[in-house]
Design a protein around this motif. Structure first.
Motif, PDB file in Angstrom:
ATOM      1  N   ASP A  76      61.866  43.046  46.463  1.00 38.35           N
ATOM      2  CA  ASP A  76      60.813  44.003  46.814  1.00 38.35           C
ATOM      3  C   ASP A  76      59.681  43.301  47.551  1.00 38.35           C
ATOM      4  OD1 ASP A  76      61.931  46.396  45.633  1.00 38.35           O
ATOM      5  OD2 ASP A  76      61.503  45.501  43.689  1.00 38.35           O
ATOM      6  N   VAL A  77      58.984  42.435  46.851  1.00 37.01           N
ATOM      7  CA  VAL A  77      57.912  41.640  47.460  1.00 37.01           C
ATOM      8  C   VAL A  77      58.054  40.215  46.929  1.00 37.01           C
ATOM      9  CG1 VAL A  77      56.158  43.358  48.049  1.00 37.01           C
ATOM     10  CG2 VAL A  77      56.411  42.639  45.690  1.00 37.01           C
ATOM     11  N   ALA A  78      58.992  39.509  47.484  1.00 39.74           N
ATOM     12  CA  ALA A  78      59.301  38.167  46.988  1.00 39.74           C
ATOM     13  C   ALA A  78      58.133  37.212  47.128  1.00 39.74           C
ATOM     14  CB  ALA A  78      60.519  37.613  47.731  1.00 39.74           C
ATOM     15  N   ASP A  79      57.199  37.523  48.047  1.00 45.27           N
ATOM     16  CA  ASP A  79      56.078  36.612  48.275  1.00 45.27           C
ATOM     17  C   ASP A  79      54.834  37.012  47.479  1.00 45.27           C
ATOM     18  OD1 ASP A  79      55.688  38.940  49.662  1.00 45.27           O
ATOM     19  OD2 ASP A  79      54.815  37.985  51.440  1.00 45.27           O
ATOM     20  N   ALA A  80      54.986  37.919  46.515  1.00 44.67           N
ATOM     21  CA  ALA A  80      53.829  38.326  45.707  1.00 44.67           C
ATOM     22  C   ALA A  80      53.300  37.140  44.905  1.00 44.67           C
ATOM     23  CB  ALA A  80      54.213  39.464  44.766  1.00 44.67           C
ATOM     24  N   ASP A  81      51.995  37.085  44.779  1.00 45.60           N
ATOM     25  CA  ASP A  81      51.339  36.026  44.021  1.00 45.60           C
ATOM     26  C   ASP A  81      51.289  36.445  42.551  1.00 45.60           C
ATOM     27  OD1 ASP A  81      49.996  33.780  43.371  1.00 45.60           O
ATOM     28  OD2 ASP A  81      48.148  34.253  44.445  1.00 45.60           O
ATOM     29  N   ILE A  82      51.850  35.633  41.664  1.00 47.83           N
ATOM     30  CA  ILE A  82      51.955  35.987  40.250  1.00 47.83           C
ATOM     31  C   ILE A  82      50.986  35.135  39.431  1.00 47.83           C
ATOM     32  CG2 ILE A  82      53.492  36.118  38.251  1.00 47.83           C
ATOM     33  CD1 ILE A  82      55.822  36.360  40.239  1.00 47.83           C
ATOM     34  N   HIS A  83      50.191  35.808  38.594  1.00 46.10           N
ATOM     35  CA  HIS A  83      49.248  35.116  37.727  1.00 46.10           C
ATOM     36  C   HIS A  83      49.567  35.468  36.278  1.00 46.10           C
ATOM     37  CE1 HIS A  83      46.262  33.901  40.895  1.00 46.10           C
ATOM     38  NE2 HIS A  83      46.922  34.851  41.540  1.00 46.10           N
ATOM     39  N   VAL A  84      49.893  34.474  35.480  1.00 44.19           N
ATOM     40  CA  VAL A  84      50.101  34.655  34.047  1.00 44.19           C
ATOM     41  C   VAL A  84      49.115  33.750  33.346  1.00 44.19           C
ATOM     42  CG1 VAL A  84      51.702  34.494  32.116  1.00 44.19           C
ATOM     43  CG2 VAL A  84      52.533  35.206  34.376  1.00 44.19           C
ATOM     44  N   GLU A  85      48.154  34.355  32.633  1.00 47.10           N
ATOM     45  CA  GLU A  85      47.079  33.574  32.045  1.00 47.10           C
ATOM     46  C   GLU A  85      46.843  33.995  30.607  1.00 47.10           C
ATOM     47  OE1 GLU A  85      43.613  33.542  34.498  1.00 47.10           O
ATOM     48  OE2 GLU A  85      44.749  33.154  36.354  1.00 47.10           O
ATOM     49  N   GLU A  86      46.311  33.076  29.845  1.00 47.06           N
ATOM     50  CA  GLU A  86      46.011  33.321  28.447  1.00 47.06           C
ATOM     51  C   GLU A  86      44.632  33.937  28.318  1.00 47.06           C
ATOM     52  OE1 GLU A  86      45.518  30.668  24.337  1.00 47.06           O
ATOM     53  OE2 GLU A  86      46.228  29.758  26.195  1.00 47.06           O
ATOM     54  N   GLY A  87      44.514  34.990  27.506  1.00 49.43           N
ATOM     55  CA  GLY A  87      43.222  35.619  27.292  1.00 49.43           C
ATOM     56  C   GLY A  87      43.343  37.107  27.061  1.00 49.43           C
ATOM     57  N   GLU A  88      42.210  37.752  26.831  1.00 50.47           N
ATOM     58  CA  GLU A  88      42.188  39.188  26.637  1.00 50.47           C
ATOM     59  C   GLU A  88      42.480  39.888  27.964  1.00 50.47           C
ATOM     60  OE1 GLU A  88      41.996  40.870  23.764  1.00 50.47           O
ATOM     61  OE2 GLU A  88      42.186  38.842  22.959  1.00 50.47           O
ATOM     62  N   PRO A  89      43.315  40.931  27.944  1.00 47.84           N
ATOM     63  CA  PRO A  89      43.770  41.551  29.199  1.00 47.84           C
ATOM     64  C   PRO A  89      42.658  41.927  30.161  1.00 47.84           C
ATOM     65  CG  PRO A  89      45.064  42.378  27.371  1.00 47.84           C
ATOM     66  CD  PRO A  89      43.988  41.518  26.774  1.00 47.84           C
ATOM     67  N   ALA A  90      41.652  42.674  29.697  1.00 45.17           N
ATOM     68  CA  ALA A  90      40.601  43.130  30.612  1.00 45.17           C
ATOM     69  C   ALA A  90      39.865  41.946  31.233  1.00 45.17           C
ATOM     70  CB  ALA A  90      39.620  44.045  29.885  1.00 45.17           C
ATOM     71  N   GLU A  91      39.585  40.923  30.430  1.00 44.38           N
ATOM     72  CA  GLU A  91      38.864  39.758  30.938  1.00 44.38           C
ATOM     73  C   GLU A  91      39.688  39.016  31.981  1.00 44.38           C
ATOM     74  OE1 GLU A  91      37.820  37.353  27.624  1.00 44.38           O
ATOM     75  OE2 GLU A  91      36.537  38.881  26.685  1.00 44.38           O
ATOM     76  N   VAL A  92      40.983  38.865  31.703  1.00 39.95           N
ATOM     77  CA  VAL A  92      41.858  38.154  32.634  1.00 39.95           C
ATOM     78  C   VAL A  92      41.988  38.932  33.937  1.00 39.95           C
ATOM     79  CG1 VAL A  92      44.234  37.408  33.060  1.00 39.95           C
ATOM     80  CG2 VAL A  92      43.144  36.926  30.859  1.00 39.95           C
ATOM     81  N   ILE A  93      42.192  40.247  33.837  1.00 41.73           N
ATOM     82  CA  ILE A  93      42.362  41.074  35.030  1.00 41.73           C
ATOM     83  C   ILE A  93      41.117  41.015  35.907  1.00 41.73           C
ATOM     84  CG2 ILE A  93      42.635  43.445  35.850  1.00 41.73           C
ATOM     85  CD1 ILE A  93      44.337  43.917  33.270  1.00 41.73           C
ATOM     86  N   LEU A  94      39.957  41.182  35.309  1.00 50.19           N
ATOM     87  CA  LEU A  94      38.717  41.153  36.082  1.00 50.19           C
ATOM     88  C   LEU A  94      38.468  39.781  36.692  1.00 50.19           C
ATOM     89  CD1 LEU A  94      36.339  43.286  33.825  1.00 50.19           C
ATOM     90  CD2 LEU A  94      37.322  43.923  36.028  1.00 50.19           C
ATOM     91  N   ASP A  95      38.794  38.724  35.944  1.00 46.85           N
ATOM     92  CA  ASP A  95      38.586  37.368  36.453  1.00 46.85           C
ATOM     93  C   ASP A  95      39.481  37.092  37.659  1.00 46.85           C
ATOM     94  OD1 ASP A  95      37.453  34.616  36.195  1.00 46.85           O
ATOM     95  OD2 ASP A  95      39.563  34.125  35.833  1.00 46.85           O
ATOM     96  N   VAL A  96      40.771  37.487  37.556  1.00 46.06           N
ATOM     97  CA  VAL A  96      41.689  37.269  38.671  1.00 46.06           C
ATOM     98  C   VAL A  96      41.283  38.119  39.870  1.00 46.06           C
ATOM     99  CG1 VAL A  96      44.078  37.499  39.465  1.00 46.06           C
ATOM    100  CG2 VAL A  96      43.606  36.598  37.179  1.00 46.06           C
ATOM    101  N   ALA A  97      40.908  39.383  39.628  1.00 50.82           N
ATOM    102  CA  ALA A  97      40.494  40.261  40.727  1.00 50.82           C
ATOM    103  C   ALA A  97      39.292  39.686  41.464  1.00 50.82           C
ATOM    104  CB  ALA A  97      40.167  41.647  40.196  1.00 50.82           C
ATOM    105  N   ARG A  98      38.343  39.171  40.712  1.00 55.97           N
ATOM    106  CA  ARG A  98      37.143  38.591  41.324  1.00 55.97           C
ATOM    107  C   ARG A  98      37.489  37.296  42.054  1.00 55.97           C
ATOM    108  NH1 ARG A  98      34.399  39.139  37.274  1.00 55.97           N
ATOM    109  NH2 ARG A  98      35.006  37.204  36.229  1.00 55.97           N
ATOM    110  N   ARG A  99      38.281  36.463  41.414  1.00 56.58           N
ATOM    111  CA  ARG A  99      38.625  35.153  41.985  1.00 56.58           C
ATOM    112  C   ARG A  99      39.461  35.286  43.253  1.00 56.58           C
ATOM    113  NH1 ARG A  99      41.036  32.988  37.492  1.00 56.58           N
ATOM    114  NH2 ARG A  99      43.151  33.208  38.312  1.00 56.58           N
ATOM    115  N   GLU A 100      40.348  36.269  43.275  1.00 51.89           N
ATOM    116  CA  GLU A 100      41.271  36.438  44.402  1.00 51.89           C
ATOM    117  C   GLU A 100      40.805  37.510  45.393  1.00 51.89           C
ATOM    118  OE1 GLU A 100      43.757  34.451  44.878  1.00 51.89           O
ATOM    119  OE2 GLU A 100      43.490  33.391  42.959  1.00 51.89           O
ATOM    120  N   HIS A 101      39.600  38.040  45.170  1.00 56.33           N
ATOM    121  CA  HIS A 101      39.000  39.015  46.091  1.00 56.33           C
ATOM    122  C   HIS A 101      39.884  40.250  46.272  1.00 56.33           C
ATOM    123  CE1 HIS A 101      36.129  35.835  47.020  1.00 56.33           C
ATOM    124  NE2 HIS A 101      37.136  35.036  47.323  1.00 56.33           N
ATOM    125  N   CYS A 102      40.325  40.814  45.159  1.00 55.62           N
ATOM    126  CA  CYS A 102      41.161  42.013  45.198  1.00 55.62           C
ATOM    127  C   CYS A 102      40.273  43.260  45.243  1.00 55.62           C
ATOM    128  CB  CYS A 102      42.081  42.072  43.981  1.00 55.62           C
ATOM    129  SG  CYS A 102      43.259  40.703  43.920  1.00 55.62           S
TER     130      CYS A 102
END
Length: 297
Positions: A76-102
C-alpha cells in the motif's frame, strides 16, 4: 475570507495512530487513501504503554511491533514512516505529530467496543486538545469522500471548517447545516413568525457563505440548511438520512469556561455521528492567546 485570513491547504503530512486492533484497519485504509489522493507522506504511530512493555517483552518488543505494522502496510505505502514508542497514547501521538510537522491526525473510532481499548479515551483527548486537525474514522472506506456535511454555528472557526472542507474535497457534494436549539419554540412561534424566522436564518447563512468567498460554481451547487434542534442530533439525522460520508466541524482551543458551556458540542458530535468526523482546528485568534486558555474543543 479576508486577505489576512490563512488559506487552508491540504496537509503536508498525515499521521495515522493505531492500537493494532482490527477497528483501526478502517482508519489505516482511509489514511492510505487520503495520502494517495493528496500525494502527501503518511506516518504511522503506535504507542506502547510503559506498564505493558514489561509484560510484552518476552513476546513482542517495540521492534517486532514495528515489523508487524510494516507487514500490514506492504503493497500500500511501503515507504510510510513508522513510529513505535513507549508512553501514553495521546502524549506519544501529539509528540510525534509536533516533531514530524504533521497537519492531520487520523484515528479509528473505538467507542462501540467493550472497554473501548486504548484508543477510545485517546480520541476524546485529541479532539479536545490537539493543536492540529483530527479525523475520526468510523466507516470502511469506499473510495474518496463523495457527500460531505459541514456543520456551522456561524463563527470564524466554523467558517474555517467550511473553507477547509472546500479545499480538501472540492468535488464532493457539500451541504452546510446550521442548527439552532430554540427553547420552548413551539410555545411562542406561530406559523407567521416561524416563516419570518426561517427567512431571516436563511439570509444569515447565505451571507455567511458569501463572506467565505467560495468559488461561484461550488457555491451554486452547495445545499444550505437551517434546522431547529441540538446540533449533534441534527447533524446525525441528516448524515443518516442522506448517507453522508463525512461530517466536518470547526473548532479551536479555548478556556475551560467555554469548554463546559459550548465546547462539549464538538465531543458529542464526534460521539454520535454515524459517519467519519473531521474536526478542523482553526488558527488561534489574537484575543484567545492568553496563558489561562490551555485548550478545549
Amino acid at each position: 475570507m479576508s486577505s489576512a485570513d490563512p488559506v487552508p491547504n491540504r496537509p503536508n503530512r498525515i499521521l495515522m495512530a493505531t492500537d493494532l486492533s482490527a477497528r483501526c484497519d478502517r482508519a489505516l485504509d482511509r489514511a492510505i487513501q487520503l495520502s494517495g489522493q493528496w500525494q502527501v507522506p503518511l506516518l504511522v504511530v503506535h504507542a506502547a504503554p510503559r506498564e505493558a512493555i514489561g509484560a510484552w517483552s518476552a513476546m513482542e518488543t517495540l521492534a517486532s511491533i514495528r515489523q508487524r505494522i510494516g507487514r500490514e502496510l506492504q503493497g500500500d505505502v511501503a515507504d510510510a514512516d513508522i513510529h513505535v514508542e513507549e508512553g501514553e497514547p495521546a502524549e506519544v501521538i501529539l509528540d510525534v505529530a509536533r516533531r514530524e510537522h504533521c497537519d492531520l491526525i487520523v484515528l479509528g473510532d473505538t467507542s462501540e467496543l467493550p472497554g473501548r481499548r486504548l484508543l477510545g479515551n485517546t480520541v476524546e483527548t485529541l479532539v479536545r486538545s490537539s493543536p492540529t486537525s483530527v479525523l475520526v474514522v468510523k466507516r470502511r472506506p469506499r473510495g474518496a469522500y463523495r457527500r460531505v456535511l459541514v456543520g456551522t454555528d456561524l463563527t470564524p472557526e466554523s467558517r474555517h471548517g467550511l473553507d477547509t472542507a472546500v479545499a480538501l474535497f472540492p468535488r464532493a457534494e457539500l451541504t452546510l447545516l446550521h442548527a439552532l436549539d430554540i427553547p420552548y419554540e413551539s410555545l411562542w412561534l406561530d406559523p407567521a413568525r416561524r416563516a419570518d424566522l426561517n427567512r431571516m436564518e436563511m439570509a444569515t447563512i447565505e451571507a455567511f457563505v458569501v463572506e467565505a468567498r467560495l468559488p461561484a460554481d461550488l457555491r451554486s451547487r452547495m445545499q444550505l440548511l437551517v434546522e431547529h434542534g441540538h446540533p449533534e442530533s441534527m447533524l446525525r439525522r441528516h448524515a443518516m438520512e442522506h448517507d453522508s460520508d463525512l461530517t466536518v466541524i470547526g473548532a479551536f482551543r479555548r478556556g475551560l469556561a467555554f469548554h463546559l458551556l459550548v465546547g462539549g458540542t464538538t465531543r458529542r458530535i464526534v460521539q454520535v455521528a454515524p459517519n467519519d468526523v473531521l474536526v478542523v482546528r482553526a488558527p488561534v485568534q489574537p484575543d484567545a492567546r492568553r496563558p489561562a486558555e490551555s485548550g478545549s474543543a
